[in-house]
Enzyme design. Structure first.
Site, PDB file in Angstrom:
ATOM      1  N   GLY A   1       0.747  -1.120   0.037  1.00 53.06           N
ATOM      2  CA  GLY A   1      -0.018  -0.014   0.031  1.00 53.06           C
ATOM      3  C   GLY A   1       0.790   1.334   0.021  1.00 53.06           C
ATOM      4  O   GLY A   1       2.202   1.243   0.212  1.00 53.06           O
TER       5      GLY A   1
ATOM      6  N   LYS B   1      -7.786   4.949  -7.046  1.00 56.01           N
ATOM      7  CA  LYS B   1      -8.050   5.903  -8.238  1.00 56.01           C
ATOM      8  C   LYS B   1      -9.396   6.441  -7.839  1.00 56.01           C
ATOM      9  O   LYS B   1      -9.461   7.614  -8.202  1.00 56.01           O
ATOM     10  CB  LYS B   1      -8.102   4.982  -9.497  1.00 56.01           C
ATOM     11  CG  LYS B   1      -6.633   4.726 -10.189  1.00 56.01           C
ATOM     12  CD  LYS B   1      -6.636   4.061 -11.192  1.00 56.01           C
ATOM     13  CE  LYS B   1      -5.392   3.658 -12.053  1.00 56.01           C
ATOM     14  NZ  LYS B   1      -5.523   2.864 -13.070  1.00 56.01           N
TER      15      LYS B   1
ATOM     16  N   PRO C   1       2.640   4.921   1.158  1.00 56.92           N
ATOM     17  CA  PRO C   1       3.106   5.190   2.434  1.00 56.92           C
ATOM     18  C   PRO C   1       2.182   5.567   3.456  1.00 56.92           C
ATOM     19  O   PRO C   1       1.277   6.604   2.843  1.00 56.92           O
ATOM     20  CB  PRO C   1       4.175   6.174   1.927  1.00 56.92           C
ATOM     21  CG  PRO C   1       4.394   6.262   0.419  1.00 56.92           C
ATOM     22  CD  PRO C   1       3.147   5.511   0.070  1.00 56.92           C
ATOM     23  N   GLY C   2       2.376   5.421   4.747  1.00 54.62           N
ATOM     24  CA  GLY C   2       1.537   6.076   5.840  1.00 54.62           C
ATOM     25  C   GLY C   2       0.235   5.601   5.751  1.00 54.62           C
ATOM     26  O   GLY C   2      -0.639   5.963   6.332  1.00 54.62           O
TER      27      GLY C   2
ATOM     28  N   GLY D   1      -0.121   2.831   7.495  1.00 56.79           N
ATOM     29  CA  GLY D   1      -0.186   1.884   8.583  1.00 56.79           C
ATOM     30  C   GLY D   1       0.529   0.464   8.443  1.00 56.79           C
ATOM     31  O   GLY D   1       0.434  -0.294   9.426  1.00 56.79           O
ATOM     32  N   LYS D   2       1.262   0.054   7.361  1.00 56.93           N
ATOM     33  CA  LYS D   2       1.606  -1.064   7.113  1.00 56.93           C
ATOM     34  C   LYS D   2       2.729  -1.549   8.259  1.00 56.93           C
ATOM     35  O   LYS D   2       2.942  -2.567   8.817  1.00 56.93           O
ATOM     36  CB  LYS D   2       2.272  -1.346   5.585  1.00 56.93           C
ATOM     37  CG  LYS D   2       1.541  -0.832   4.722  1.00 56.93           C
ATOM     38  CD  LYS D   2       2.095  -0.920   3.389  1.00 56.93           C
ATOM     39  CE  LYS D   2       3.286   0.068   3.195  1.00 56.93           C
ATOM     40  NZ  LYS D   2       2.786   1.424   3.172  1.00 56.93           N
TER      41      LYS D   2
ATOM     42  N   SER E   1      -2.723   2.044 -18.613  1.00 51.56           N
ATOM     43  CA  SER E   1      -4.300   2.192 -18.139  1.00 51.56           C
ATOM     44  C   SER E   1      -4.920   3.280 -18.387  1.00 51.56           C
ATOM     45  O   SER E   1      -6.006   3.638 -18.157  1.00 51.56           O
ATOM     46  CB  SER E   1      -4.424   1.859 -16.473  1.00 51.56           C
ATOM     47  OG  SER E   1      -3.943   3.107 -15.945  1.00 51.56           O
TER      48      SER E   1
HETATM   49  P1  ADP Z   1       3.553   2.538   6.266  1.00 48.77           P
HETATM   50  O1  ADP Z   1       4.500   1.705   6.753  1.00 48.77           O
HETATM   51  O2  ADP Z   1       2.427   2.218   5.628  1.00 48.77           O
HETATM   52  O3  ADP Z   1       4.314   3.593   5.579  1.00 48.77           O
HETATM   53  P2  ADP Z   1       3.293   3.612   9.327  1.00 48.77           P
HETATM   54  O4  ADP Z   1       2.908   2.060   9.631  1.00 48.77           O
HETATM   55  O5  ADP Z   1       4.694   3.912   9.218  1.00 48.77           O
HETATM   56  O6  ADP Z   1       2.977   3.559   7.631  1.00 48.77           O
HETATM   57  O7  ADP Z   1       2.176   4.617   9.584  1.00 48.77           O
HETATM   58  C1  ADP Z   1       2.441   5.944   9.404  1.00 48.77           C
HETATM   59  C2  ADP Z   1       1.799   6.695  10.835  1.00 48.77           C
HETATM   60  O8  ADP Z   1       0.342   6.571  10.681  1.00 48.77           O
HETATM   61  C3  ADP Z   1       2.080   5.805  12.116  1.00 48.77           C
HETATM   62  O9  ADP Z   1       2.164   6.797  13.001  1.00 48.77           O
HETATM   63  C4  ADP Z   1       0.831   5.230  12.266  1.00 48.77           C
HETATM   64  O10 ADP Z   1       0.545   4.950  13.846  1.00 48.77           O
HETATM   65  C5  ADP Z   1      -0.365   5.851  11.704  1.00 48.77           C
HETATM   66  N1  ADP Z   1      -1.478   5.272  10.984  1.00 48.77           N
HETATM   67  C6  ADP Z   1      -1.539   4.609  10.056  1.00 48.77           C
HETATM   68  N2  ADP Z   1      -2.704   3.972   9.847  1.00 48.77           N
HETATM   69  C7  ADP Z   1      -3.524   4.301  10.931  1.00 48.77           C
HETATM   70  C8  ADP Z   1      -4.929   3.700  11.328  1.00 48.77           C
HETATM   71  N3  ADP Z   1      -5.565   2.856  10.511  1.00 48.77           N
HETATM   72  N4  ADP Z   1      -5.070   3.945  12.664  1.00 48.77           N
HETATM   73  C9  ADP Z   1      -4.165   4.686  13.332  1.00 48.77           C
HETATM   74  N5  ADP Z   1      -2.949   5.148  12.993  1.00 48.77           N
HETATM   75  C10 ADP Z   1      -2.592   5.030  11.773  1.00 48.77           C
END
Ligand code: ADP
Length: 818
Positions: free
Chosen positions: A343, A759, A345-346, A348-349, A716
């Site tokens: 997915g 998208k 960035p950011g 929550g992975k 696409s």
């Molecule tokens: P990724 O690894 O996908 O790049 P991160 O796991 O580093 O993303 O997430 C970035 C920030 O966003 C973290 O502080 C995380 O706790 C927060 N975050 C992301 N998704 C959620 C969610 N569904 N609920 C609460 N916090 C989230």
């Protein structure tokens, strides 16, 4: 006469033979009685009585009589003379019928000589038995014997002689020779036992040496330990490593290698160049956890609530993780299939990986693989290299301090390849459950069991992950968040975290829901929440400065008031003090206590209410410019949808005819990737609008595709490109609130694309109202949040003409005429 067949006993005349009573009964077929006359037959082999035939016996036996049947259960037979046997037959009851006749004897032995030999033999035996505990006893028995025959028969059970050899002595007619043979047998036995005794005592000496050595070592260890305890500060590094190696629970290979390195370290002088390297090695391997952790049963509902607590939404992801935990519980395993979280960035992975560890009560460690290009980064450098280091996997294990952490391998899609080997293939070995129980890091050079590690990988896209690696993992998609998801995440998770980090409280700063929504809409443009988190951090930081200023101002104000009150009190005190010392003290004390009571109230300041108009300054950023729908429509420009590493975006495909002679130019970041799509689009449009085909010959065509999309997503835009060209040649503009995505074949068939949820989210964000998607992607709509679907009219299409009709470029009549 009682006939007794006997196997493998030395039979000679004038000796005593002992049989157990029941053995006698079994062999003789009757109870023993004193004075029974017996014939002892010498058997050629050991066999059952019922199998015996006339041929089973040697032709000479001995006669004798039962001398004694003693209380200890022994029958003593005294042999008398040798007899020739004439077996008459075997009876049905297995008794043996025979006749006997005296054997010829050659009496060539002088009695005196025999006695002399007997005395000599006794003397020799006594000498060889000296020094043994049992020697005394044996010598007592020896004195009871009267002839060499008696001695030989008594000792014969220990002779290493075959039945045949024993019979040969009996068969000897000459007394002299028989005596020689008996003597030889006894002396041989004596020599053999001397050699074995020697060997045994030599062996014993060896054993004693080993026992002694280990006892000394144990004692030394004990003393050393006591010394260490008395002076812990003096425990040397070497000693520390010795203790650690002993206690680490390493496998045999690892322990062997560690001890080898330790020995080398002992030999190196302190300043030796190798010493540092050897030290680092030992520090590393002894720092690893070598003990197997027990698999714990996990309470599923507790795990569920941990996941729920830490992350908002992500329903499917959480569901899949709970399934995995359930399977691990059932199979009593610590690691299941390898999950790959894909997915933007950011989304929550990584942080959900952390929550999984929390839910499983296991340690968490993150290993970033972004930009890793050398195999050695994964598998370590060989120790022969200067500056050799362990690979990132083992480094992660060391950091975790356990052998079964949850290990998040971040950004597996960013692995590179260089001339120093392929890190992806090394990673394959790490993730392969068949091989990873003996994973050998080059630096460690000994196997380590990774089979209990729970691996979770993350990636932004699967496109760049090598196929074999991808096959090993189970892909779980994180499709990004809608604006309302983001709002919930910000409210529940991100804002409280930011405020805590910046040291501000809810009493000091008021951030309304509208403000959060405004930040989401105007200051972030991603499908994850990382940017949002940064904005909220900045907001809280700016607010913190303001809070500090206000608190400071309030404090100054209070101090000022206190000072004023104080000086007033002082004046009063001074006035009274001139008259009464006691009241002076009371006065001062009162002033003091007044100031004390005031103190806790000092920092009370007005809270900061964040307003929309302050956002730009507080965030120190301009509102981001989302590509929003175009204000006006123009032929040749059509809105497409693209999938980017940061989520989805809308893009405008612009086409233009300029005077020329049929050349075409594609500009923009994806120029090369798009060329094929452009060619297909041109051909399609020419075939659909044959009367306009000449336009392409008379003009040059310029197509511009703005940057943004990832190369893989290039095709696409096929449907968008075709529509844009159709719009250009027909001169009919397409409404800017219409967007589309889909590949197009030369037949005009719309084929499926990836990243539909992202998208569509981008489309709704940008204010699009209608979206054409490939019919085959209809199932993917399940993954699209309802909130997004509510905002859009989504039209699945299977042929490009449907798009052209619905956008008004082709009307039904046109199609019919064609
Ligand atoms: P990724 O690894 O996908 O790049 P991160 O796991 O580093 O993303 O997430 C970035 C920030 O966003 C973290 O502080 C995380 O706790 C927060 N975050 C992301 N998704 C959620 C969610 N569904 N609920 C609460 N916090 C989230």
């Amino acid at each position: 006469m009682v006939v007794i067949p006997i196997y493998n006993l030395l039979l000679v005349p004038d000796a005593n033979i002992y049989l157990k009573s029941d053995q006698y009964r079994h062999l003789a077929r009757r109870y023993a009685e004193v004075n029974d006359r017996v014939v002892l037959l010498s058997c050629k082999k050991e066999e059952h009585r019922k199998d015996m035939t006339e041929d089973s016996f040697y032709p000479i036996g001995v006669t004798g009589f039962v001398k004694e049947v003693n209380e200890e259960g022994y029958v003593e037979i005294r042999t008398t003379g040798r007899v020739n046997l004439d077996i008459v037959g075997m009876n049905p009851d297995h008794t043996i019928e025979l006749t006997v006749s005296r054997c010829e004897e050659i009496e060539d032995l002088d009695e005196g000589v025999e006695q002399a030999h007997f005395e000599q033999l006794k003397a020799d035996l006594k000498e060889s038995w000296q020094g043994f505990e049992w020697g005394e006893q044996a010598m007592g028995y020896l004195n009871q014997f009267h002839s060499i025959s008696e001695v030989a028969v008594a000792m014969s059970i220990w002779f290493k002689m075959s039945a045949e050899e024993k019979y040969e002595i009996l068969a000897q007619d000459s007394h002299k020779k028989r005596l020689e043979m008996l003597e030889k047998a006894v002396y041989e036995f004596m020599e053999v036992s001397k050699v074995t005794t020697k060997a045994a005592s030599a062996q014993q000496e060896d054993y004693q040496k080993i026992y002694k050595e280990s006892a000394i070592k144990k004692q030394m260890e004990l003393l050393q330990r006591e010394l260490d305890e008395m002076h812990p500060e003096k425990v040397s590094d070497i000693r520390k490593f010795e203790i650690k190696i002993e206690e680490a629970g390493m496998n045999e290979t690892a322990k062997g290698e560690a001890l080898k390195v330790l020995n080398r370290l002992k030999q190196e002088s302190n300043g030796g160049t190798e010493a540092g390297m050897l030290y680092d090695y030992l520090d590393f391997v002894t720092g690893l956890s070598w003990k197997k952790e027990q698999a714990q049963a996990i309470d599923l509902s507790e795990a569920e609530s941990v996941l729920e607590e830490d992350h908002f939404g992500l329903k499917k992801v959480k569901q899949r993780i709970i399934q995995q935990i359930a399977v691990m519980n059932l199979k009593k395993q610590q690691a299941g299939s390898i999950l790959l979280f894909v997915g933007a960035p950011g989304t929550g992975k990584t942080s959900i990986g952390q929550s999984i560890a929390k839910a499983l009560h296991r340690k968490y460690v993150r290993v970033s693989l972004g930009g890793v290009r050398d195999e050695a980064d994964i598998r370590g450098h060989r120790r022969t290299y200067i500056g050799a280091m362990p690979g990132r996997i083992m480094d992660g294990i060391k950091k975790s301090g356990v052998s079964n952490p949850v290990m998040v391998l971040d950004e597996v899609d960013k692995l590179g390849v260089s001339y120093n080997g392929d890190p992806a293939s090394a990673l394959l070995e790490v993730l392969d459950p068949e091989q990873n129980n003996t994973f050998t890091d080059h630096y460690m050079n000994v196997p380590y069991d990774l089979s209990d590690v729970m691996f979770i990988c993350t990636a932004n896209s699967v496109d760049t992950i090598p196929e074999p690696l991808l096959n090993r993992m189970e892909v779980i998609r994180f499709s990004g968040y809608t604006a309302s998801d983001k709002f919930q995440i910000a409210r529940r998770h991100l804002l409280p975290k930011s405020m805590k980090e910046m040291g501000v409280t809810e009493e000091q700063i008021v951030i309304s829901d509208d403000i959060i929504r405004c930040i989401i809409d105007n200051y972030t443009m991603e499908s994850g929440v990382r940017g949002l988190r940064k904005r909220l951090d900045t907001l809280c930081r700016s607010a913190a400065v303001e809070v500090a200023k206000r608190v400071g101002a309030a404090a100054v104000e209070v101090l000022k008031q206190a000072a004023e009150q104080g000086s007033a009190a002082e004046t009063v005190a001074n006035q009274t003090g001139t008259n009464q010392t006691g009241s002076n003290q009371t006065g001062s004390a009162e002033t003091g206590s007044d100031a004390d009571a005031e103190a806790p109230a000092v920092p009370k300041a007005e809270p900061i209410v964040v307003k929309e108009e302050d956002l730009r300054e507080m965030l120190d950023a301009k509102p981001v410019r989302h590509d929003r729908v175009l204000a006006e429509k123009k032929p040749g420009i059509v809105t497409g949808l693209a999938w980017t590493a940061a989520g989805g975006e809308i893009l405008f495909i612009e086409t233009l005819f300029t005077k020329g002679n049929g050349k075409f130019t594609v500009t923009g970041q994806l120029g090369d990737v798009m060329k094929e799509s452009v060619q297909i689009a041109v051909s399609l449009v020419k075939s659909m609008f044959p009367d306009k085909a000449s336009l392409f010959e008379e003009n040059d065509l310029h197509i511009h595709v703005p940057e943004g999309a990832v190369p893989k997503d290039g095709p696409s835009a096929g449907i968008t490109m075709t529509t844009a060209l159709a719009s250009l040649v027909s001169g009919k503009a397409v409404a800017p609130t219409i967007a589309m995505t889909g590949e197009v074949s030369l037949r005009g068939v719309v084929t499926p694309i990836g990243g539909l949820p992202e998208k569509l989210m981008a489309a709704s964000r940008a204010g699009i109202q209608t979206v054409f998607i490939p019919m085959e992607n209809e199932d993917d709509l399940d993954e699209v949040p309802q909130e997004v679907k509510d905002k859009l009219t989504i039209i699945p299409v299977s042929d490009v003409t449907e798009v052209l009709e619905r956008t008004g470029i082709l009307d039904g009549k046109d199609v019919a005429q064609e």
